[in-house]
Design an enzyme around this catalytic site. Structure first.
Site: not given
Ligand code: IPE
Ligand code: IPE
Ligand code: MG
Length: 240
Positions: A20, A68
């Site tokens: 993340d 997502n």
């Molecule tokens: C979890 O991260 C999903 C992945 C890393 C693929 P998100 O960024 O989607 O989760 P939330 O929205 O912060 O809970």
């Molecule tokens: C994790 O990074 C990757 C995926 C969820 C695919 P994020 O895209 O959630 O990055 P933040 O959490 O918005 O910084």
């Molecule tokens: Mg994230």
């Protein structure tokens, strides 16, 4: 931190990772969110190498959740294409390193057919590799996985009284996958976000502020060090 101070007899057999913070990492540098995903590839493959170095048997990473799809269409498109691209560019290297690639998640119509084909090819190519099982959770949701397991159990006609925890575990996406010993989430958020709900029941959880694009094997070793300092009780009490 290097791997030198770790107890090699107590390396977690299965490590799960919520990668993340890519978007925030990019934003902080004035870059588009997708740049964060791009740089995250380096982190991922350094972690794979680190895991191989110390003999982790199972590594599972959260690449795309069932939630997502709520992101802007261009980011979703980028992530679909990028995952396909990584698979094509990296599968031979993983194969040579003795890594067995697997996927967990829903194969629904939103996942492009071409990506599903690339996944199947990577699984097939690496199916007999002995060193490590590298599982990518793609279009994965823990609740969806449990729902899918319940559907499969009902469809099998098993009577309610014969359903046990083992029955459920055997109907998850990968029945061979052991429960994670350690779950790592980067970038400061302290939640599971629907990752491996069933499987994480007794995992040790480790949260770090390091953003995924900056995460390297040293951080992995640090997490394992913290894991080795914990006492796992599984509901029992310490022996006198
Ligand atoms: C979890 O991260 C999903 C992945 C890393 C693929 P998100 O960024 O989607 O989760 P939330 O929205 O912060 O809970
Ligand atoms: C994790 O990074 C990757 C995926 C969820 C695919 P994020 O895209 O959630 O990055 P933040 O959490 O918005 O910084
Ligand atoms: Mg994230």
């Amino acid at each position: 931190m290097g791997s030198g101070s770790l107890d090699l007899d107590r390396i977690p057999a299965h490590i799960a990772c919520v990668m993340d913070g890519n978007g925030r990492w990019a934003r902080a540098r004035g870059l588009p969110r997708t740049e964060g995903h791009r740089v995250g590839e380096e982190a991922l493959f350094d972690v794979v190498e680190g895991a191989l170095e110390i003999g982790v048997g199972w590594l599972t990473v959260y690449a795309f959740s069932t939630e997502n799809w709520r992101r802007p269409a261009d980011e979703v498109r980028f992530l679909l294409d990028f995952n396909e691209d990584i698979l094509l560019r990296r599968r031979d290297e993983l194969h040579e390193r003795g890594v067995r690639i697997r996927f967990i998640g829903r194969r629904d119509r939103r996942v492009p057919r071409r990506l599903l084909r690339r996944m199947d090819e990577a699984v097939e190519l690496t199916r007999s590799n002995p060193k490590m099982t590298f599982t990518v959770a793609f279009n994965y949701g823990g609740r969806a996985e449990i729902v899918d397991a319940v559907r499969a159990i009902v469809a099998s006609g098993r009577s309610a009284s014969r359903i046990t925890e083992r029955t459920v575990a055997r109907h998850l996406y990968d029945p061979e996958m052991p429960d994670p010993d350690l779950m790592i989430r980067t970038s400061g958020e302290c939640r599971t976000s629907n990752f491996l709900l069933w499987e994480l029941a007794y995992s040790e959880l480790y949260f770090t502020d390091v953003a995924w694009p900056d995460f390297r094997r040293e951080h992995l070793f640090e997490a394992i060090g913290a894991y080795q300092d914990r006492e796992r009780r599984f509901g029992a009490v310490e022996e006198p």
